[in-house]
Design a protein around this motif. Structure first.
Motif, PDB file in Angstrom:
ATOM      1  N   GLY A  38       0.702  -9.700 -10.035  1.00  0.00           N
ATOM      2  CA  GLY A  38       0.616 -10.264 -11.386  1.00  0.00           C
ATOM      3  C   GLY A  38       0.962  -9.236 -12.443  1.00  0.00           C
ATOM      4  O   GLY A  38       1.709  -9.511 -13.389  1.00  0.00           O
ATOM      5  N   GLU A  39       0.433  -8.034 -12.273  1.00  0.00           N
ATOM      6  CA  GLU A  39       0.686  -6.982 -13.256  1.00  0.00           C
ATOM      7  C   GLU A  39       2.172  -6.626 -13.309  1.00  0.00           C
ATOM      8  O   GLU A  39       2.753  -6.457 -14.380  1.00  0.00           O
ATOM      9  N   LEU A  60       4.704  -8.534 -12.369  1.00  0.00           N
ATOM     10  CA  LEU A  60       5.478  -9.641 -12.929  1.00  0.00           C
ATOM     11  C   LEU A  60       5.348  -9.653 -14.457  1.00  0.00           C
ATOM     12  O   LEU A  60       6.324  -9.946 -15.155  1.00  0.00           O
ATOM     13  N   THR A  61       4.158  -9.315 -14.954  1.00  0.00           N
ATOM     14  CA  THR A  61       3.998  -9.192 -16.412  1.00  0.00           C
ATOM     15  C   THR A  61       4.973  -8.166 -16.969  1.00  0.00           C
ATOM     16  O   THR A  61       5.617  -8.384 -17.999  1.00  0.00           O
ATOM     17  N   ARG A  62       5.096  -7.038 -16.261  1.00  0.00           N
ATOM     18  CA  ARG A  62       6.058  -6.017 -16.696  1.00  0.00           C
ATOM     19  C   ARG A  62       7.468  -6.580 -16.693  1.00  0.00           C
ATOM     20  O   ARG A  62       8.224  -6.429 -17.663  1.00  0.00           O
ATOM     21  N   VAL A  64       8.807   4.853  -7.533  1.00  0.00           N
ATOM     22  CA  VAL A  64       7.939   3.732  -7.188  1.00  0.00           C
ATOM     23  C   VAL A  64       6.948   3.462  -8.323  1.00  0.00           C
ATOM     24  O   VAL A  64       6.260   4.363  -8.785  1.00  0.00           O
ATOM     25  N   ILE A  65       6.919   2.216  -8.776  1.00  0.00           N
ATOM     26  CA  ILE A  65       5.911   1.765  -9.742  1.00  0.00           C
ATOM     27  C   ILE A  65       5.037   0.762  -9.001  1.00  0.00           C
ATOM     28  O   ILE A  65       5.499  -0.300  -8.593  1.00  0.00           O
ATOM     29  N   SER A  66       3.753   1.113  -8.800  1.00  0.00           N
ATOM     30  CA  SER A  66       2.875   0.238  -8.029  1.00  0.00           C
ATOM     31  C   SER A  66       1.932  -0.544  -8.929  1.00  0.00           C
ATOM     32  O   SER A  66       1.559  -0.065  -9.997  1.00  0.00           O
ATOM     33  N   GLY A  67       1.519  -1.693  -8.461  1.00  0.00           N
ATOM     34  CA  GLY A  67       0.544  -2.497  -9.194  1.00  0.00           C
ATOM     35  C   GLY A  67       0.315  -3.795  -8.441  1.00  0.00           C
ATOM     36  O   GLY A  67       0.955  -4.053  -7.417  1.00  0.00           O
ATOM     37  N   GLY A  68      -0.604  -4.614  -8.957  1.00  0.00           N
ATOM     38  CA  GLY A  68      -0.784  -5.937  -8.387  1.00  0.00           C
ATOM     39  C   GLY A  68       0.435  -6.793  -8.708  1.00  0.00           C
ATOM     40  O   GLY A  68       1.172  -6.494  -9.654  1.00  0.00           O
ATOM     41  N   GLY A 115       0.810  -1.220   0.000  1.00  0.00           N
ATOM     42  CA  GLY A 115       0.000   0.000   0.000  1.00  0.00           C
ATOM     43  C   GLY A 115       0.846   1.274   0.000  1.00  0.00           C
ATOM     44  O   GLY A 115       2.022   1.265   0.344  1.00  0.00           O
TER      45      GLY A 115
END
Lengths: 559, 326
Positions: B64-65, B67-69, B58-62, B36
């Motif tokens: 899964g998202e 890891l896709t990156r 900081v690049i935030s995300g879920g 958070g």
């Protein structure tokens, strides 16, 4: 010499055409083509003819959950499109053809569902209509009725219809308001009843617009991830499968195969649209000098006001829930918050400057690119100066149909290394936004150009103006209103774009939609609501100011 | 003409955006973040104080998202450190991450650190049942994993879809490790599955449904928020699920990545973690937050994250069949 061929030989026209083709190849064909072709190879394999396989489509024949998701997508998409249309048409007629006040406000309010912030919109339906929602509790306590559960197909269809009906409303309202009043008046003079006029003149005249609006709703509905993921429960649709193939299994080939099935559904819808449009036999007259007469009878005005405001009220319910949440200092499982205050607004103040600036610049730049490219390619296609117009149409429509995260992954893999590196820059977001939305501008520009008689341009050419001058002085001013309406929708909906942005943004170019998503990820729904409310209000103000700038109000823009 | 000036200014803004888009500061570190904003902000402030001159992006995300990156950027990585996903996310994609023995290595139990030091434990959480006490008194709530299969709880239990949520996958893996697919099948029949793990505890707190399966710190957070909820730890055993942080292989700022990982592993950072997010620290020397039960009072069993990662695809296909057959 034929003036048409003389114009196409003009060097300015050739240059503009060449730039448009190059842009389409680099920005649309290359990344989207790659992303589409991986559907036909094993995950991780090179795109080569030797690797051709239909393995990724196999699941649609063997997996019960894939088949179920396919049918769920199809019927929930069709049903929500039907519901959205049924809701929107009376409102479009009311606003366009009945004398009701506050038309600008109505138009602005009708855009609200389209710009509601990501993720919290669907959650807000739960706050209002969930098992323990505000409306559910009120109805149970005071009216004694129990609403059907919002979870599952009912809620998905309802929320999709409420979220996307404005597309039908805006397009059809524009057509109704912009139609030539003389035909209907002639019919009335000849003694036709009002119902007969609606049936034989009004409906056939707006049918192409209704179909166009329905197509947008259908594409949006079968591509929507947020609503089914939050309200669907176990009701899986194709976008939820795509999401977990990409973010759960990192299987781009499988995800792309599902997306291709999604595209096939849309192509079927496009084919239906083309059939409806082909039957359109009536001529569109241009340069109508006055608006259609509006009904002024008391009965008509009462139903028009009541219906319009009731529909708007239901459509902005999620926004009202978000507003409550944004002021809630305490909300411990009660009907309404027990204490209100501004603390969430103060705490998001630091997020207001840079992320909002970024969102405005990125969405604004993307909208500008969409307008230039969309208008130029629409001109080329409509005036039939290029071969294979269906191919242009398909290339522009494809990324509009693909879910945002597929476009995001396509851009990330295409432009992270190799001959053109864009990751980490703002331009990759601008271009991905452009890719996702150019179809909007292309479509509205096409219809605007289609209404201009080529003789007007030829007259300009005969008078000695070059191609550039004719474009600038004659054609552009005529198509600007139509394009402007589309541009506003593009800009407003890009402010909330999340599924491609989350894969492409960098720290320098963090958008406000990402800031909202960060709060959602951290479980901070109240702060997400406060920031979302600010963004929605700001977007609405911008829409109203922009429409003032071009000297017309919202109500006239969607003609 | 006003329209044109509007379009022109938008175009200028676009050109400026494209021209000024690159040009990162010299000393920086790019963090791919799943935790958070409050917690990450505290980390950033702490790190920038401890290592002046290094800016944290900081690049935030879920998870899964992000890891896709990381996977899509494999040929030219853009991120340096990956903070906070479940350890089995690392276990499934070890090639993407670098080995680095942190200066804080000694403070960690080897069980929460990858054997080649590809990741270090961040927080550790027990999976538990969140119960809305307005809808279901605590003594009527399910007590164990086997209770979830009982007819009286049909339609009353919410889980996230294991294919779409890492924590839900670990819950399912616990049921299979402790029991078998037979019990899991019965639980699938009884429960409702949603796409996001956040929806589970949020919907239980809002009174939408009585029981949910979630990480213990979510229950505590909802409780502290004043929601009518309480937690039940399964009496037949629950396992610590470790989430972790590691260095992305080939990231643009390798030296700073190590500094940042050392900071994230430090005692100061873990005390912030406990204070802000109310989670158990993976360090041996940081006490759990108030409000979470001591480990000794719970029946626990070890969770093998490597096995969970290797069995993932097969297990999820099996789950998919169970759900489709419902």
């Amino acid at each position: 010499m034929n003036p048409l061929s003389r114009r196409s030989a003009d060097p300015t026209a050739l240059l503009v055409g060449a730039v448009a083709v190059a842009a389409a190849l680099v920005l649309l064909v290359y990344p989207i083509g790659r992303a589409s072709l991986v559907a036909f190879v094993r995950n991780g394999a090179d795109i080569a003819f030797a690797n051709l396989t239909f393995l990724n489509f196999e699941r649609f024949f063997i997996s019960a959950s894939y088949q179920r998701a396919f049918w769920n997508s199809l019927w929930s998409g069709a049903l929500s499109t039907a519901l959205a249309t049924a809701l929107a048409l009376p409102m479009a007629y009311a606003v366009a053809r009945v004398a009701i006040p506050f038309r600008s406000l109505i138009m602005a309010m009708s855009v609200v569902p389209l710009i509601s912030p990501p993720f919290i919109g669907s959650y807000a339906w739960i706050m209002m209509l969930g098992n323990n929602g505000i409306i559910t509790q009120l109805l149970r306590a005071y009216v004694g009725i129990d609403l059907p559960s919002i979870y599952g197909p009912f809620g998905v269809v309802f929320a999709l219809a409420m979220g996307y009906f404005p597309y039908v409303f805006l397009v059809v309202q524009g057509a109704l308001a912009g139609g030539d009043p003389h035909v209907e008046e002639a019919a009335r003079v000849m003694g036709a009843s009002r119902w007969r006029i609606i049936r034989t003149i009004t409906i056939p005249a707006v049918l192409p617009s209704v179909a166009a609006g329905m197509l947008i709703v259908f594409i949006k509905a079968i591509g929507d991830f947020g609503v089914p993921s939050i309200l669907g429960g176990e009701f899986q649709v194709l976008p939820t499968l795509i999401y977990y193939q990409i973010h759960g299994f990192h299987n781009l080939s499988a995800a792309s195969a599902i997306a291709m099935v999604n595209v096939a559904l849309t192509l079927a819808a496009l084919w239906l649209l083309a059939r409806i449009n082909r039957r359109r036999a009536h001529a569109t007259l241009t340069g109508t000098s006055r608006a259609s007469a509006r009904l002024t009878g008391t009965g008509a005005r009462i139903w028009a006001n009541a219906y319009t405001w009731a529909l708007i009220f239901v459509a902005v319910l999620p926004q009202i829930a978000i507003l409550f949440a944004s002021f809630a200092e305490e909300w411990p499982g009660t009907l309404l918050p027990t204490r209100y205050g501004f603390s969430h607004y103060f705490s998001v103040a630091g997020y207001l400057t840079q992320p909002i600036y970024n969102s405005l610049v990125l969405s604004g730049a993307a909208t500008a690119v969409c307008v230039v490219f969309g208008a130029v390619s629409a001109y080329a296609v409509v005036r039939n100066k290029i071969v294979g117009r269906w191919a242009v149409d398909a290339i522009i429509m494809l990324p509009f149909v693909l879910p945002g995260l597929v476009v995001g992954v396509a851009y990330l893999t295409a432009f992270n290394d190799g001959w053109l590196v864009l990751t980490g820059t703002g331009s990759i977001i601008v271009l991905a936004y452009f890719t996702r939305r150019v179809a909007f501008i292309f479509r509205s520009a096409s219809s605007a150009i289609g209404r201009i008689d080529p003789k007007i341009e030829e007259a300009s050419t005969i008078c000695g103006a070059g191609w550039g001058t004719t474009m600038r002085r004659v054609t552009a001013p005529l198509i600007v209103p139509g394009v402007f309406a589309g541009a506003i929708l593009v800009f407003a909906t890009l402010i909330g774009e999340i599924s491609a942005t989350v894969l492409l943004y960098s720290a320098r170019w963090k958008t406000v939609s990402i800031s909202i998503y960060e709060f959602v990820l951290g479980g901070e729904l109240y702060r997400a609501s406060a920031l979302g409310t600010v963004v929605t209000a700001m977007t609405l103000v911008l829409i109203l100011v922009a429409s003032r700038l071009v000297g017309r109000n919202m109500a006239d823009m969607f003609k | 003409m006003k329209t044109r000036s509007f379009v022109n200014s938008a175009l200028v803004a676009g050109v400026v955006a494209i021209a000024t888009a690159t040009g990162p500061a010299n000393a920086q570190v790019v963090v791919y973040n799943t935790v958070g904003t409050k917690l990450m902000q505290a980390f950033v402030e702490g790190f920038e104080k401890a290592s002046p001159g290094i800016k944290v992006d900081v690049i935030s995300g879920g998870s899964g998202e992000l890891l896709t990156r990381i996977k899509a950027e494999k040929n030219r990585p853009q991120g340096d450190v990956f903070v906070g996903p479940d350890a089995d996310v690392f276990d499934a994609e070890l090639d993407l991450f670098d080995s680095y023995k942190s200066t804080e290595d000694a403070a960690f139990n080897p069980a929460v650190v990858h054997k080649d030091k590809k990741y270090y434990g961040f927080s550790m959480n027990f999976q538990a049942f969140i119960v809305n006490t307005k809808l279901m008194p605590l003594d009527k709530a399910p007590k164990s994993w086997t209770d979830l299969a009982k007819p009286e709880f049909k339609g009353k239990v919410l889980m996230a879809n294991p294919a779409q949520s890492g924590s839900a996958y670990s819950q399912m893996h616990q049921v299979i490790s402790l029991y078998n697919w037979d019990l899991m099948g019965k639980i699938v029949q009884n429960s409702t599955f949603v796409t996001s793990s956040r929806l589970v505890f949020q919907n239980v707190a809002k009174g939408e449904i009585a029981v949910g399966l979630t990480s213990e710190f979510n229950i505590l957070a909802m409780k502290l928020d004043g929601q009518p909820v309480d937690g039940v730890y399964p009496t037949d055993g629950t396992a610590l699920i470790v989430d972790a942080s590691g260095i992305i292989k080939g990231g643009p700022n390798a030296a700073n990545a190590r500094k940042f990982l050392d900071f994230i592993n430090s005692k100061a950072a873990h005390e912030i973690l406990v204070a802000v997010d109310k989670r158990r620290s993976a360090r041996s020397d940081v006490a759990p937050p108030q409000g979470l039960p001591a480990v000794a009072t719970l029946k626990t069993f070890p969770y093998d994250s490597a096995a969970a990662a290797s069995k993932r695809t097969g297990s999820l296909e099996r789950f998919d069949k169970l759900l489709a057959a419902k």
